[in-house]
Design a protein around this motif. Structure first.
Motif, PDB file in Angstrom:
ATOM      1  N   ILE A 195       0.845  -1.179   0.000  1.00  0.00           N
ATOM      2  CA  ILE A 195       0.000   0.000   0.000  1.00  0.00           C
ATOM      3  C   ILE A 195       0.881   1.229   0.000  1.00  0.00           C
ATOM      4  CG2 ILE A 195      -1.688   1.323   1.307  1.00  0.00           C
ATOM      5  CD1 ILE A 195      -2.802  -1.273   2.336  1.00  0.00           C
ATOM      6  N   PHE A 196       0.699   2.078  -1.002  1.00  0.00           N
ATOM      7  CA  PHE A 196       1.437   3.337  -1.066  1.00  0.00           C
ATOM      8  C   PHE A 196       0.503   4.456  -0.688  1.00  0.00           C
ATOM      9  CE2 PHE A 196       3.515   0.769  -4.428  1.00  0.00           C
ATOM     10  CZ  PHE A 196       4.775   0.717  -3.877  1.00  0.00           C
ATOM     11  N   SER A 197       1.004   5.410   0.089  1.00  0.00           N
ATOM     12  CA  SER A 197       0.148   6.536   0.432  1.00  0.00           C
ATOM     13  C   SER A 197       0.803   7.880   0.189  1.00  0.00           C
ATOM     14  CB  SER A 197      -0.266   6.446   1.900  1.00  0.00           C
ATOM     15  OG  SER A 197       0.856   6.509   2.736  1.00  0.00           O
ATOM     16  N   PHE A 198       2.114   7.902  -0.059  1.00  0.00           N
ATOM     17  CA  PHE A 198       2.794   9.178  -0.296  1.00  0.00           C
ATOM     18  C   PHE A 198       3.864   8.979  -1.355  1.00  0.00           C
ATOM     19  CE2 PHE A 198       1.141   9.631   3.933  1.00  0.00           C
ATOM     20  CZ  PHE A 198       0.670  10.932   3.941  1.00  0.00           C
ATOM     21  N   THR A 199       4.262  10.056  -1.994  1.00  0.00           N
ATOM     22  CA  THR A 199       5.354   9.987  -2.961  1.00  0.00           C
ATOM     23  C   THR A 199       6.652   9.665  -2.247  1.00  0.00           C
ATOM     24  OG1 THR A 199       4.270  11.604  -4.364  1.00  0.00           O
ATOM     25  CG2 THR A 199       6.636  11.310  -4.672  1.00  0.00           C
ATOM     26  N   VAL A 200       7.453   8.832  -2.875  1.00  0.00           N
ATOM     27  CA  VAL A 200       8.709   8.412  -2.267  1.00  0.00           C
ATOM     28  C   VAL A 200       9.814   8.529  -3.289  1.00  0.00           C
ATOM     29  CG1 VAL A 200       8.345   5.990  -2.860  1.00  0.00           C
ATOM     30  CG2 VAL A 200       9.848   6.553  -0.976  1.00  0.00           C
ATOM     31  N   GLN A 201      10.991   8.771  -2.864  1.00  0.00           N
ATOM     32  CA  GLN A 201      12.120   8.834  -3.766  1.00  0.00           C
ATOM     33  C   GLN A 201      12.340   7.448  -4.368  1.00  0.00           C
ATOM     34  OE1 GLN A 201      15.376  10.391  -1.559  1.00  0.00           O
ATOM     35  NE2 GLN A 201      14.567  12.477  -1.563  1.00  0.00           N
ATOM     36  N   GLY A 202      12.938   7.434  -5.574  1.00  0.00           N
ATOM     37  CA  GLY A 202      13.107   6.203  -6.319  1.00  0.00           C
ATOM     38  C   GLY A 202      13.758   5.081  -5.542  1.00  0.00           C
ATOM     39  N   GLN A 203      13.152   3.907  -5.610  1.00  0.00           N
ATOM     40  CA  GLN A 203      13.697   2.743  -4.922  1.00  0.00           C
ATOM     41  C   GLN A 203      13.581   1.547  -5.860  1.00  0.00           C
ATOM     42  OE1 GLN A 203      12.347   2.466  -0.718  1.00  0.00           O
ATOM     43  NE2 GLN A 203      11.286   4.379  -1.157  1.00  0.00           N
ATOM     44  N   ILE A 204      14.720   0.899  -6.140  1.00  0.00           N
ATOM     45  CA  ILE A 204      14.759  -0.228  -7.058  1.00  0.00           C
ATOM     46  C   ILE A 204      15.632  -1.323  -6.469  1.00  0.00           C
ATOM     47  CG2 ILE A 204      14.283   1.087  -9.155  1.00  0.00           C
ATOM     48  CD1 ILE A 204      17.230   1.349  -9.653  1.00  0.00           C
ATOM     49  N   LEU A 205      15.399  -2.543  -6.946  1.00  0.00           N
ATOM     50  CA  LEU A 205      16.218  -3.675  -6.513  1.00  0.00           C
ATOM     51  C   LEU A 205      16.289  -4.707  -7.636  1.00  0.00           C
ATOM     52  CD1 LEU A 205      13.898  -5.994  -5.967  1.00  0.00           C
ATOM     53  CD2 LEU A 205      13.804  -4.992  -3.691  1.00  0.00           C
ATOM     54  N   PHE A 206      17.243  -5.626  -7.511  1.00  0.00           N
ATOM     55  CA  PHE A 206      17.309  -6.766  -8.417  1.00  0.00           C
ATOM     56  C   PHE A 206      16.214  -7.749  -8.028  1.00  0.00           C
ATOM     57  CE2 PHE A 206      22.085  -5.877  -8.693  1.00  0.00           C
ATOM     58  CZ  PHE A 206      21.977  -5.256  -9.928  1.00  0.00           C
ATOM     59  N   SER A 207      15.314  -8.053  -8.962  1.00  0.00           N
ATOM     60  CA  SER A 207      14.231  -8.993  -8.661  1.00  0.00           C
ATOM     61  C   SER A 207      14.507 -10.385  -9.221  1.00  0.00           C
ATOM     62  CB  SER A 207      12.901  -8.473  -9.204  1.00  0.00           C
ATOM     63  OG  SER A 207      13.009  -8.163 -10.589  1.00  0.00           O
ATOM     64  N   GLU A 208      15.387 -10.457 -10.233  1.00  0.00           N
ATOM     65  CA  GLU A 208      15.700 -11.775 -10.803  1.00  0.00           C
ATOM     66  C   GLU A 208      17.050 -11.712 -11.506  1.00  0.00           C
ATOM     67  OE1 GLU A 208      13.464 -15.085 -13.671  1.00  0.00           O
ATOM     68  OE2 GLU A 208      12.320 -13.503 -12.667  1.00  0.00           O
ATOM     69  N   TYR A 209      17.722 -12.852 -11.525  1.00  0.00           N
ATOM     70  CA  TYR A 209      19.049 -12.949 -12.131  1.00  0.00           C
ATOM     71  C   TYR A 209      19.162 -14.344 -12.743  1.00  0.00           C
ATOM     72  CZ  TYR A 209      24.095 -14.112 -12.048  1.00  0.00           C
ATOM     73  OH  TYR A 209      25.365 -14.557 -12.349  1.00  0.00           O
ATOM     74  N   ALA A 210      19.626 -14.391 -13.996  1.00  0.00           N
ATOM     75  CA  ALA A 210      19.766 -15.700 -14.655  1.00  0.00           C
ATOM     76  C   ALA A 210      21.137 -15.815 -15.291  1.00  0.00           C
ATOM     77  CB  ALA A 210      18.688 -15.877 -15.710  1.00  0.00           C
ATOM     78  N   GLU A 211      21.843 -16.888 -14.939  1.00  0.00           N
ATOM     79  CA  GLU A 211      23.126 -17.218 -15.577  1.00  0.00           C
ATOM     80  C   GLU A 211      22.885 -18.571 -16.232  1.00  0.00           C
ATOM     81  OE1 GLU A 211      26.553 -18.130 -17.022  1.00  0.00           O
ATOM     82  OE2 GLU A 211      26.275 -19.329 -15.207  1.00  0.00           O
ATOM     83  N   GLY A 212      22.304 -18.483 -17.469  1.00  0.00           N
ATOM     84  CA  GLY A 212      21.862 -19.696 -18.142  1.00  0.00           C
ATOM     85  C   GLY A 212      22.898 -20.248 -19.095  1.00  0.00           C
ATOM     86  N   SER A 213      22.476 -21.197 -19.854  1.00  0.00           N
ATOM     87  CA  SER A 213      23.354 -21.806 -20.839  1.00  0.00           C
ATOM     88  C   SER A 213      23.623 -20.815 -21.966  1.00  0.00           C
ATOM     89  CB  SER A 213      22.705 -23.074 -21.399  1.00  0.00           C
ATOM     90  OG  SER A 213      21.463 -22.760 -22.013  1.00  0.00           O
ATOM     91  N   SER A 214      24.771 -20.971 -22.599  1.00  0.00           N
ATOM     92  CA  SER A 214      25.171 -20.127 -23.713  1.00  0.00           C
ATOM     93  C   SER A 214      25.049 -18.647 -23.329  1.00  0.00           C
ATOM     94  CB  SER A 214      24.313 -20.460 -24.940  1.00  0.00           C
ATOM     95  OG  SER A 214      24.766 -19.736 -26.069  1.00  0.00           O
ATOM     96  N   TYR A 215      24.323 -17.850 -24.146  1.00  0.00           N
ATOM     97  CA  TYR A 215      24.168 -16.426 -23.856  1.00  0.00           C
ATOM     98  C   TYR A 215      22.833 -16.111 -23.170  1.00  0.00           C
ATOM     99  CZ  TYR A 215      28.243 -15.497 -26.780  1.00  0.00           C
ATOM    100  OH  TYR A 215      29.518 -15.453 -27.301  1.00  0.00           O
ATOM    101  N   ASN A 216      22.222 -17.077 -22.602  1.00  0.00           N
ATOM    102  CA  ASN A 216      20.913 -16.876 -21.982  1.00  0.00           C
ATOM    103  C   ASN A 216      21.084 -16.319 -20.565  1.00  0.00           C
ATOM    104  OD1 ASN A 216      19.493 -17.923 -24.249  1.00  0.00           O
ATOM    105  ND2 ASN A 216      20.078 -19.998 -23.597  1.00  0.00           N
ATOM    106  N   LYS A 217      21.328 -15.038 -20.549  1.00  0.00           N
ATOM    107  CA  LYS A 217      21.626 -14.374 -19.282  1.00  0.00           C
ATOM    108  C   LYS A 217      20.827 -13.060 -19.213  1.00  0.00           C
ATOM    109  CE  LYS A 217      26.371 -15.956 -20.064  1.00  0.00           C
ATOM    110  NZ  LYS A 217      26.452 -17.125 -19.181  1.00  0.00           N
ATOM    111  N   TYR A 218      20.357 -12.735 -18.032  1.00  0.00           N
ATOM    112  CA  TYR A 218      19.640 -11.464 -17.857  1.00  0.00           C
ATOM    113  C   TYR A 218      19.616 -11.065 -16.381  1.00  0.00           C
ATOM    114  CZ  TYR A 218      15.658 -14.464 -16.493  1.00  0.00           C
ATOM    115  OH  TYR A 218      14.847 -15.396 -15.886  1.00  0.00           O
ATOM    116  N   ILE A 219      19.351  -9.800 -16.175  1.00  0.00           N
ATOM    117  CA  ILE A 219      19.111  -9.244 -14.844  1.00  0.00           C
ATOM    118  C   ILE A 219      17.816  -8.437 -14.903  1.00  0.00           C
ATOM    119  CG2 ILE A 219      19.911  -7.603 -13.081  1.00  0.00           C
ATOM    120  CD1 ILE A 219      22.769  -8.281 -13.865  1.00  0.00           C
ATOM    121  N   GLU A 220      16.939  -8.710 -13.971  1.00  0.00           N
ATOM    122  CA  GLU A 220      15.645  -8.010 -13.915  1.00  0.00           C
ATOM    123  C   GLU A 220      15.656  -7.040 -12.733  1.00  0.00           C
ATOM    124  OE1 GLU A 220      11.490 -10.015 -14.447  1.00  0.00           O
ATOM    125  OE2 GLU A 220      11.909  -9.861 -12.290  1.00  0.00           O
TER     126      GLU A 220
END
Length: 453
Positions: free
Chosen positions: A10-35
């Motif tokens: 529940i958000f009730s007021f404006t807040v300064q930007g807040q971000i985090l890593f939600s997912e990380y994949a170190e897959g086969s070949s070039y199948n890699k990403y960061i969310e």
């Protein structure tokens, strides 16, 4: 692309930007990403952030996000290898060839202020991996899984609502229970494109300072929105009750339904040695014959315009037509000075108040110091705030300004009517009565006599 984000926050007021890593994949070949997930209620401008990597145990690589990139509130941003599987690329917002390491490369979200600096975990908003324990070819453990950052997909738990601020050991944990991460098999991308987020608690952003005007007792995450009442008091550093945190109420004014603009050129301000931060005020005389502020502006070593506000019908809250201006300047140390001004009276300018008119100050001169008698307590003349003389050369407690130097003051116009001693007895003087007789006694006997002619 369509993405779903599940959350009960529940958000009730404006807040300064807040971000985090939600997912990380170190897959086969070039199948890699960061969310990356935005868990605030405002759009995050990624121009303010940088994705850094610590590679091969020593090198720092910096990946700037595309100019103007952003994440909507509750939204996701996926960074992937440009040669990844199409199912990954369809979710990707930004790609580059060597994203996102080989499991032994640490990645961190950092503020843009860390640009062109060596990789430093202490600057991280969120981090995966830990340079201090880097080993070539080996991933880092997490949730009790060995080398979890290598050949695995890692998903942030839904009850994690802040980044780890560079503390990977805490974030990784040592078991599934104390870790912030769920470790999945390699090439499991089933969570890509959404993030379940509940924060574990109901987060209410707002002002958490009980001393603030807009204190929110329900808030448990401060968003920097606290507002405080302006403290009026004695702002004059020359006063005995000076309060450095106070503002002078003398310069308070109200906007009304009309005003006149008064221009002050740079040369005019500099002629009275104004400094950046000094405050100009323009004053009218109210019905009680008191000077009252009707507009002010801060001097910034450039041409200045002050709005002088006019009085509204039936009120005494500003200038009336044809009223003259009084200017007071407040120095940055709080001391104030009454000014004499010369106004331009040539059209289109007016030297007195005219609603919606224009004025121009041609020159200023300082008349005298102006004292805030409403808010400040000042010492008596010649004394400090503790009653001590400012000037007392002989240390006798009598200010030099009150000392009488008999030898520097003519006695020719004075006439001595009578002379008495310390016991009140008349003392005759053989010389004429325009002399001063001083006698020093000891046990009733005169031991020294001085006659000042």
């Amino acid at each position: 692309m369509l993405r779903f984000v599940l959350f009960s926050l529940i958000f009730s007021f404006t807040v300064q930007g807040q971000i985090l890593f939600s997912e990380y994949a170190e897959g086969s070949s070039y199948n890699k990403y960061i969310e990356i997930y935005n868990y605030s209620n405002e759009t995050i401008n990624l121009d303010d952030y940088i994705l850094k990597s610590f590679t091969n145990g020593s090198s720092t690589f910096e990946n700037l996000f595309p100019v103007g990139a952003f994440i909507e509130p509750g939204g996701l941003y996926v960074v992937a290898s440009s040669q990844a599987d199409e199912s990954i690329l369809s979710q990707a917002d930004y790609t580059f060839q060597y994203c996102c390491g080989n499991g032994d490369d640490a990645y961190a979200l950092m503020p843009i202020s860390s640009l062109e600096q060596d990789f430093n975990s202490d600057s991280a908003i969120d981090i995966i991996g830990y340079p201090n324990t880097w080993q070539e070819g080996l991933g880092w453990d997490a949730a009790g899984v060995e080398q979890a950052t290598k050949n695995h997909t890692m998903v942030r738990k839904s009850n994690i609502y802040y980044g780890n601020y560079g503390n990977w050991p805490m974030s990784a944990g040592t078991s599934p229970d104390d870790s912030e991460w769920l470790v999945l098999e390699q090439d499991d991308w089933s969570n890509l494109g959404f993030h379940e987020y509940d924060g574990g608690v109901e987060i209410v952003f707002g002002c958490t300072d009980s001393f603030a005007l807009n204190y929110n007792p329900l808030a448990n995450a401060d968003d920097g929105s606290c507002e405080y009442a302006e403290l009026f008091g004695c702002a004059d550093s020359t006063a005995c009750n000076y309060d450095p945190s106070a503002s002078s109420s003398i310069f308070s004014f109200s906007n009304t339904d009309s005003n006149m603009t008064i221009a002050i050129e740079v040369s005019v301000g500099l002629s009275i040695n104004l400094e950046i931060g000094d405050v100009f005020g323009v004053f009218y005389t109210n019905d009680l014959n008191e000077l009252t502020c009707a507009g002010s502006a801060v001097w910034n070593n450039e041409a200045l315009a002050i709005a002088a506000w006019g009085s509204e019908s039936g009120l005494d809250n500003g200038f009336v037509p044809s009223e003259e201006f009084t200017f007071i300047v407040k120095k940055i140390d709080g001391s104030m000075f009454l000014l004499d001004s010369s106004m331009n009276s040539m059209p289109p300018f007016s030297s007195t108040y005219e609603p919606n008119g224009f004025g121009q100050v041609l020159s200023f001169s300082i008349v005298s110091q102006y004292f805030d008698l409403e808010n400040c307590d000042y010492p008596e003349e010649y004394y400090d705030c503790f009653g001590n003389c400012l000037n007392d050369a002989d240390g006798d407690g009598i200010c030099d300004e009150f000392e009488l130097d008999l030898f520097e003051n003519s006695m020719s116009n004075n006439y001595i009517i009578n002379n008495i001693d310390l016991l009140g007895r008349d003392v005759s003087v053989d010389q004429n009565k325009n002399n001063i007789l001083i006698q020093l006694f000891n046990n009733g006997n005169v031991i020294k006599k001085v006659i000042i002619k």
